[in-house]
Enzyme design. Structure first.
Site, PDB file in Angstrom:
ATOM      1  CD  GLN A   1      -2.980  -1.423   2.498  1.00  0.00           C
ATOM      2  OE1 GLN A   1      -2.501  -1.951   3.511  1.00  0.00           O
ATOM      3  NE2 GLN A   1      -3.960  -0.168   1.487  1.00  0.00           N
TER       4      GLN A   1
ATOM      5  CG  HIS B   1      -1.332  -5.586   5.123  1.00  0.00           C
ATOM      6  ND1 HIS B   1      -1.137  -5.375   6.561  1.00  0.00           N
ATOM      7  CD2 HIS B   1      -1.896  -5.789   4.223  1.00  0.00           C
ATOM      8  CE1 HIS B   1      -2.053  -4.779   6.037  1.00  0.00           C
ATOM      9  NE2 HIS B   1      -2.317  -4.835   5.363  1.00  0.00           N
TER      10      HIS B   1
ATOM     11  CD  GLU C   1      -8.132  -6.045   7.598  1.00  0.00           C
ATOM     12  OE1 GLU C   1      -7.903  -6.787   6.734  1.00  0.00           O
ATOM     13  OE2 GLU C   1      -7.788  -5.540   8.540  1.00  0.00           O
TER      14      GLU C   1
ATOM     15  CE1 TYR D   1     -10.178  -1.646   8.948  1.00  0.00           C
ATOM     16  CE2 TYR D   1     -10.003   0.329   8.930  1.00  0.00           C
ATOM     17  CZ  TYR D   1      -8.991  -0.660   9.142  1.00  0.00           C
ATOM     18  OH  TYR D   1      -7.507  -0.715   8.694  1.00  0.00           O
TER      19      TYR D   1
ATOM     20  CD  GLU E   1      -5.561  -3.105   9.363  1.00  0.00           C
ATOM     21  OE1 GLU E   1      -6.446  -2.215   9.110  1.00  0.00           O
ATOM     22  OE2 GLU E   1      -4.352  -3.755   9.411  1.00  0.00           O
TER      23      GLU E   1
ATOM     24  CD  GLU F   1      -8.315   0.317   2.114  1.00  0.00           C
ATOM     25  OE1 GLU F   1      -7.570   0.976   2.587  1.00  0.00           O
ATOM     26  OE2 GLU F   1      -8.955  -0.883   2.379  1.00  0.00           O
ATOM     27  CD1 TRP F   2      -6.568  -3.198   1.020  1.00  0.00           C
ATOM     28  CD2 TRP F   2      -4.997  -3.941  -0.287  1.00  0.00           C
ATOM     29  NE1 TRP F   2      -5.125  -3.586   2.162  1.00  0.00           N
ATOM     30  CE2 TRP F   2      -4.434  -3.737   0.914  1.00  0.00           C
ATOM     31  CE3 TRP F   2      -3.903  -4.902  -0.633  1.00  0.00           C
ATOM     32  CZ2 TRP F   2      -3.374  -4.497   1.461  1.00  0.00           C
ATOM     33  CZ3 TRP F   2      -3.028  -4.784  -1.307  1.00  0.00           C
ATOM     34  CH2 TRP F   2      -2.105  -5.265   0.921  1.00  0.00           C
TER      35      TRP F   2
HETATM   36  N1  JSK Z   1     -17.748  -9.048   5.420  1.00  0.00           N
HETATM   37  N2  JSK Z   1     -19.504  -8.691   4.872  1.00  0.00           N
HETATM   38  N3  JSK Z   1     -18.856  -8.122   3.489  1.00  0.00           N
HETATM   39  C1  JSK Z   1     -19.497  -9.229   2.945  1.00  0.00           C
HETATM   40  C2  JSK Z   1     -18.748  -8.036   1.461  1.00  0.00           C
HETATM   41  O1  JSK Z   1     -18.393  -7.271   1.857  1.00  0.00           O
HETATM   42  C3  JSK Z   1     -17.627  -6.764   0.927  1.00  0.00           C
HETATM   43  C4  JSK Z   1     -16.590  -6.275   1.049  1.00  0.00           C
HETATM   44  O2  JSK Z   1     -15.487  -6.806   1.715  1.00  0.00           O
HETATM   45  C5  JSK Z   1     -14.704  -5.838   2.376  1.00  0.00           C
HETATM   46  C6  JSK Z   1     -14.892  -6.436   3.954  1.00  0.00           C
HETATM   47  C7  JSK Z   1     -13.432  -5.454   4.728  1.00  0.00           C
HETATM   48  C8  JSK Z   1     -12.991  -4.884   3.843  1.00  0.00           C
HETATM   49  C9  JSK Z   1     -11.768  -3.873   4.426  1.00  0.00           C
HETATM   50  C10 JSK Z   1     -11.039  -3.280   4.456  1.00  0.00           C
HETATM   51  N4  JSK Z   1      -9.756  -2.655   5.597  1.00  0.00           N
HETATM   52  C11 JSK Z   1      -8.733  -1.935   5.155  1.00  0.00           C
HETATM   53  C12 JSK Z   1      -7.612  -2.369   5.062  1.00  0.00           C
HETATM   54  N5  JSK Z   1      -6.792  -3.924   6.648  1.00  0.00           N
HETATM   55  C13 JSK Z   1      -6.312  -3.534   5.971  1.00  0.00           C
HETATM   56  C14 JSK Z   1      -4.987  -2.456   5.166  1.00  0.00           C
HETATM   57  O3  JSK Z   1      -4.663  -2.854   4.354  1.00  0.00           O
HETATM   58  C15 JSK Z   1      -6.593  -1.117   5.555  1.00  0.00           C
HETATM   59  O4  JSK Z   1      -6.242  -1.003   4.245  1.00  0.00           O
HETATM   60  N6  JSK Z   1     -10.180  -3.599   6.025  1.00  0.00           N
HETATM   61  N7  JSK Z   1     -11.477  -4.386   6.085  1.00  0.00           N
HETATM   62  C16 JSK Z   1     -13.709  -4.541   2.417  1.00  0.00           C
HETATM   63  C17 JSK Z   1     -14.012  -5.017   1.843  1.00  0.00           C
END
Ligand code: JSK
Length: 448
Positions: free
Chosen positions: A20, A121, A166, A296, A353, A406-407
């Protein structure tokens, strides 16, 4: 006005991750990762963004360390690019990759900042993916070998290690929902991957101890904290499944040596089960020193037969949302900490986080991000409440030090305390940076 005082040794920090922020994706011997492949594939990442340059942190160690030093953090959580260390995933070590992380770690230590290192990660070497990735059991040995290289090289300097960040994201978001790299949509593959990374986690923890290192090692699940719509047994069970999907599924094998029965039964009902081999659960069940909690948001859910694989239907709470659309629910952090402490024997916990996406821009050299200050302070109240309630919360790392990749959202979603202009790479400290600096210096804050 309420004063929220934190323990004298509370570890205030910030967090980032290699893919990232580093950039330099094809420099100094770094091999390709699945996120290079994924982000270079049209349609996978918003605006066609990728991590080729990111925040260019690979070339800006001194600049980023100055930001951390001025902020006054006690610790800095960063991650290792596996393919920068082992370009082919296994085999020959890339000395220039090791040199980069020695520069970073030495600078942290010289500035009195505790390195907090995440081994994995999400950026699996593409060479490992080409052999089946985490879906193939050979990935376990590959990760163990990578971890051993890192322990032997940095074990005398780095005292805090996270094996996986995660695991739900890297297994289910990436291989069942298809939203993150490598982008598959296969439930059994995601269950296989979850199991293989748990075994890899256990092998790494075992190896760390066998090598005689006495630092702390743990794992950092993200939990999609579900809040029941009603107190009916059906709605509560739906939330248990949602929370179990991302939390208990990983922590039960580690703490109890078994998968949570309610999730095993749920998967078996739809024809799936983890690929357990004799000895796997014992390997996973290595004692760890802490749990990293990434929090979050929360979501309200009720049972509904047609609501997806978990039969948990999302119900809009009507809560305010951050700019990425996640509902703001600070109480969920306390509830998650309470649940985790009660279920797993009140272990040491670090919030590895917590942060908010607000896309405020620079205006006359300043970034007024009061909404981020409000979000952080509301969640720190819940952290303070957890400590007062006897939970062994040892530290808090704000996500993130700076705006970054952000991915699948690309660079459009900003979580940083520091603004990054991705054209010029100029860093600008936001109002929240100065607020957090004050909180760390005082070790308390007041919520007006
Ligand atoms: N749970 N059910 N979902 C059902 C369907 O969801 C669709 C989308 O889902 C998600 C779930 C979680 C995330 C997410 C992003 N970050 C932030 C990063 N953490 C590590 C660090 O690199 C940060 O950038 N943490 N979590 C994104 C999308």
């Amino acid at each position: 006005m309420s004063i929220n005082q934190f323990p004298v040794d509370f570890m205030w920090g910030t967090a980032t991750a290699a893919y990232q922020i580093e950039g330099a994706y094809n420099e100094d011997g770094r091999g390709m990762s699945i996120w290079d492949t994924f982000s270079h594939t049209p349609g996978k990442v918003k605006n066609g963004d990728n991590g080729n340059v990111a925040c260019d942190s690979y070339h800006r160690v001194e600049e980023d360390i100055r930001l951390l030093k001025e902020l006054g953090v006690k610790t800095y959580r960063f991650s290792i690019s596996w393919s920068r260390i082992l370009p082919n995933g296994t085999g020959a070590v890339n000395e220039k990759g090791l040199a980069y992380y020695h520069r970073l770690v030495d600078a942290l230590i010289d500035n009195g900042i505790e390195p907090f290192c995440t081994l994995y990660h999400w950026d699996l070497p593409q060479a490992i993916q080409d052999q089946g990735g985490w879906g193939d059991r050979r990935s376990i040995a590959a990760f163990k070998a990578f971890a051993e290289v890192m322990f032997k090289e940095f074990g005398a300097k780095i005292k805090y290690w996270i094996t996986f960040n995660e695991p739900w994201c890297l297994a289910f978001l990436s291989n069942y929902l298809g939203i993150h790299a490598p982008g598959y949509r296969d439930l059994q593959l995601a269950i296989d991957i979850s199991h293989h990374i748990l075994v890899a986690h256990g092998e790494a923890v075992k190896r760390y101890r066998e090598l005689g290192f006495t630092g702390q090692i743990g794992i950092a699940p993200n939990t999609s904290w579900g809040v029941p719509y009603t107190q009916s047994e059906a709605d509560k069970a739906a939330c248990l499944r949602l929370n179990g999907w991302s939390g208990d599924w990983y922590l039960d094998p580690i703490y109890f040596g078994t998968y949570p029965a309610f999730m095993l039964e749920w998967y078996e009902k739809i024809g799936h089960q983890p690929p357990i081999v004799e000895g796997d659960m014992e390997t996973i069940h290595q004692p760890i020193d802490f749990i990293g909690i990434n929090y979050y948001t929360s979501s309200m859910n009720r049972h509904h037969d047609q609501a997806g694989m978990l039969q948990a239907e999302y119900m809009n709470m009507g809560a305010a949302r951050t700019d990425i659309g996640w509902e703001i629910y600070p109480e969920g952090l306390y509830q998650l900490l309470r649940y985790t402490a009660d279920k797993y024997g009140n272990p040491d916990i670090y919030i590895t986080e917590n942060g908010a996406c607000y896309n405020d821009e620079v205006d006359n050299g300043r970034v007024c991000d009061q909404r981020r200050i409000d979000y952080l302070s509301q969640h720190l109240v819940q952290a303070s409440r957890a400590i007062a309630d006897g939970i062994n919360l040892k530290g808090y790392m704000a996500w993130s030090l700076m705006d970054n990749f952000e991915w699948a959202e690309g660079y459009g979603m900003r979580f940083g305390l520091v603004h990054v202009d991705f054209d010029t790479l100029v860093r600008t400290k936001k109002d929240s940076y100065y607020w957090y600096k004050h909180v760390i210096a005082n070790n308390w804050f007041e919520l007006r």
